[in-house]
Design a protein around this motif. Sequence first.
Motif, PDB file in Angstrom:
ATOM      1  N   ARG A   6      38.482  33.212  33.165  1.00 59.71           N
ATOM      2  CA  ARG A   6      38.134  31.874  32.712  1.00 59.71           C
ATOM      3  C   ARG A   6      38.955  30.828  33.475  1.00 59.71           C
ATOM      4  O   ARG A   6      40.034  31.110  33.985  1.00 59.71           O
ATOM      5  N   GLY A   7      38.422  29.593  33.521  1.00 58.66           N
ATOM      6  CA  GLY A   7      39.130  28.487  34.136  1.00 58.66           C
ATOM      7  C   GLY A   7      39.115  28.496  35.645  1.00 58.66           C
ATOM      8  O   GLY A   7      40.018  27.932  36.282  1.00 58.66           O
ATOM      9  N   LEU A   8      38.126  29.112  36.274  1.00 59.41           N
ATOM     10  CA  LEU A   8      38.087  29.241  37.725  1.00 59.41           C
ATOM     11  C   LEU A   8      37.187  28.178  38.352  1.00 59.41           C
ATOM     12  O   LEU A   8      36.147  27.817  37.807  1.00 59.41           O
ATOM     13  N   ILE A   9      37.584  27.713  39.505  1.00 59.11           N
ATOM     14  CA  ILE A   9      36.733  26.843  40.297  1.00 59.11           C
ATOM     15  C   ILE A   9      36.343  27.524  41.615  1.00 59.11           C
ATOM     16  O   ILE A   9      35.478  27.042  42.336  1.00 59.11           O
ATOM     17  N   ARG A  10      36.974  28.673  41.874  1.00 62.38           N
ATOM     18  CA  ARG A  10      36.690  29.408  43.106  1.00 62.38           C
ATOM     19  C   ARG A  10      36.847  30.900  42.848  1.00 62.38           C
ATOM     20  O   ARG A  10      37.744  31.314  42.117  1.00 62.38           O
ATOM     21  N   LEU A  11      35.986  31.671  43.455  1.00 63.95           N
ATOM     22  CA  LEU A  11      36.012  33.121  43.266  1.00 63.95           C
ATOM     23  C   LEU A  11      36.865  33.740  44.371  1.00 63.95           C
ATOM     24  O   LEU A  11      36.468  33.759  45.537  1.00 63.95           O
ATOM     25  N   SER A  12      38.032  34.266  43.983  1.00 63.15           N
ATOM     26  CA  SER A  12      38.928  34.866  44.979  1.00 63.15           C
ATOM     27  C   SER A  12      39.897  35.808  44.280  1.00 63.15           C
ATOM     28  O   SER A  12      39.904  35.923  43.046  1.00 63.15           O
ATOM     29  N   GLY A  13      40.711  36.519  45.083  1.00 62.33           N
ATOM     30  CA  GLY A  13      41.732  37.395  44.526  1.00 62.33           C
ATOM     31  C   GLY A  13      41.236  38.739  44.068  1.00 62.33           C
ATOM     32  O   GLY A  13      41.897  39.415  43.273  1.00 62.33           O
ATOM     33  N   LEU A  14      40.099  39.183  44.573  1.00 58.26           N
ATOM     34  CA  LEU A  14      39.534  40.470  44.148  1.00 58.26           C
ATOM     35  C   LEU A  14      39.616  41.527  45.250  1.00 58.26           C
ATOM     36  O   LEU A  14      38.933  42.546  45.182  1.00 58.26           O
ATOM     37  N   ASP A  15      40.476  41.310  46.212  1.00 56.45           N
ATOM     38  CA  ASP A  15      40.550  42.219  47.363  1.00 56.45           C
ATOM     39  C   ASP A  15      40.934  43.642  46.980  1.00 56.45           C
ATOM     40  O   ASP A  15      40.521  44.604  47.639  1.00 56.45           O
ATOM     41  N   LYS A  16      41.734  43.786  45.915  1.00 61.35           N
ATOM     42  CA  LYS A  16      42.199  45.113  45.524  1.00 61.35           C
ATOM     43  C   LYS A  16      41.390  45.715  44.365  1.00 61.35           C
ATOM     44  O   LYS A  16      41.732  46.792  43.875  1.00 61.35           O
ATOM     45  N   CYS A  17      40.361  45.026  43.948  1.00 64.55           N
ATOM     46  CA  CYS A  17      39.552  45.512  42.804  1.00 64.55           C
ATOM     47  C   CYS A  17      38.425  46.404  43.310  1.00 64.55           C
ATOM     48  O   CYS A  17      37.228  46.123  43.098  1.00 64.55           O
ATOM     49  N   ILE A  18      38.806  47.492  43.937  1.00 67.86           N
ATOM     50  CA  ILE A  18      37.797  48.338  44.578  1.00 67.86           C
ATOM     51  C   ILE A  18      36.993  49.181  43.577  1.00 67.86           C
ATOM     52  O   ILE A  18      35.923  49.686  43.919  1.00 67.86           O
ATOM     53  N   ASN A  19      37.503  49.322  42.347  1.00 70.75           N
ATOM     54  CA  ASN A  19      36.797  50.121  41.340  1.00 70.75           C
ATOM     55  C   ASN A  19      36.110  49.254  40.282  1.00 70.75           C
ATOM     56  O   ASN A  19      35.642  49.761  39.273  1.00 70.75           O
ATOM     57  N   LEU A  20      36.031  47.975  40.526  1.00 65.13           N
ATOM     58  CA  LEU A  20      35.431  47.055  39.569  1.00 65.13           C
ATOM     59  C   LEU A  20      33.929  47.320  39.450  1.00 65.13           C
ATOM     60  O   LEU A  20      33.213  47.371  40.448  1.00 65.13           O
ATOM     61  N   VAL A  21      33.447  47.514  38.208  1.00 61.36           N
ATOM     62  CA  VAL A  21      32.016  47.767  37.993  1.00 61.36           C
ATOM     63  C   VAL A  21      31.337  46.611  37.263  1.00 61.36           C
ATOM     64  O   VAL A  21      30.111  46.462  37.334  1.00 61.36           O
ATOM     65  N   GLU A  22      32.107  45.776  36.559  1.00 64.89           N
ATOM     66  CA  GLU A  22      31.524  44.624  35.871  1.00 64.89           C
ATOM     67  C   GLU A  22      32.461  43.436  36.005  1.00 64.89           C
ATOM     68  O   GLU A  22      33.652  43.527  35.709  1.00 64.89           O
ATOM     69  N   LEU A  23      31.894  42.308  36.417  1.00 64.30           N
ATOM     70  CA  LEU A  23      32.665  41.088  36.589  1.00 64.30           C
ATOM     71  C   LEU A  23      31.969  39.964  35.817  1.00 64.30           C
ATOM     72  O   LEU A  23      30.830  39.612  36.119  1.00 64.30           O
ATOM     73  N   ASN A  24      32.660  39.431  34.807  1.00 62.18           N
ATOM     74  CA  ASN A  24      32.108  38.378  33.961  1.00 62.18           C
ATOM     75  C   ASN A  24      32.837  37.073  34.253  1.00 62.18           C
ATOM     76  O   ASN A  24      33.992  36.890  33.870  1.00 62.18           O
ATOM     77  N   LEU A  25      32.169  36.155  34.931  1.00 63.45           N
ATOM     78  CA  LEU A  25      32.737  34.859  35.271  1.00 63.45           C
ATOM     79  C   LEU A  25      31.939  33.726  34.627  1.00 63.45           C
ATOM     80  O   LEU A  25      31.878  32.612  35.156  1.00 63.45           O
TER      81      LEU A  25
END
Length: 242
Positions: A6-25
């Motif tokens: 929450r509170g994001l204006i830009r999508l970043s910082g996910l370089d190490k989330c290699i196993n992420l299956v669901e992203l709720n923004l």
Amino acid sequence: MACILRGLIRLSGLDKCINLVELNLAGNQISKIEGLEATLQLRRLILTSNKISAIEGISHLSRLEGLWLQDNRLASLESLALPQLAQLPALRSLYLQNLDRLAPNAVCRTPGYKAAVLAALPNLTNLDGERSPAALNYAELAAEYDAFRANPVPPKQWVVPDVAPWLAGVSQEVPMGGGPGEVALQQRHAKLLPLRFGAAPCVSGQVVKVIDECEMLVRVLGEEIAKFGRQAEARKSSAVAS
């Protein structure tokens, strides 16, 4: 692994989330889809209620099954990048508005919107909450239902015919103990009773006899019940006295 931010204006910082299956923004201020290069396992991407004006940055997500983009700023069919979405082999669900047509993008009001999306993405099984969208037009069904509610078909009037009681003309007061009363009853109903009790004809005298026996049985049972009650009271009194 799932992630809600929450509170994001830009999508970043996910370089190490290699196993992420669901992203709720949902409910942020994001205006561009980016920074998902490492999330190759992503299956559900929820970007509802942001400021996105074009679909981009997801053509490499070969496992993406669902994409939620209601309440954004997608204004035209070109902004949907349908040729790129068609390259996502696992994509089955796409939301650009809700099933009740709330939270729409402007593109959803474009003439031929649904037909264009389905033509470009024939493998979709869920478009804007409509299951099997190519087989059913939920918008038309909803309009038809609303019209029916506004002008319902008047209920049919059913008239139940009068039916004569099957024991019409038969007295239900049966004299007990035989004698002149029983004889008179047999004579009075000799033509009525044989076909009214059971599938096979029976003699009116037999009916009267059966009724008499039932009444006698009720009387005997009443006497036995009273006798049992007196015995129980006697045993109770004896137990108290001892």
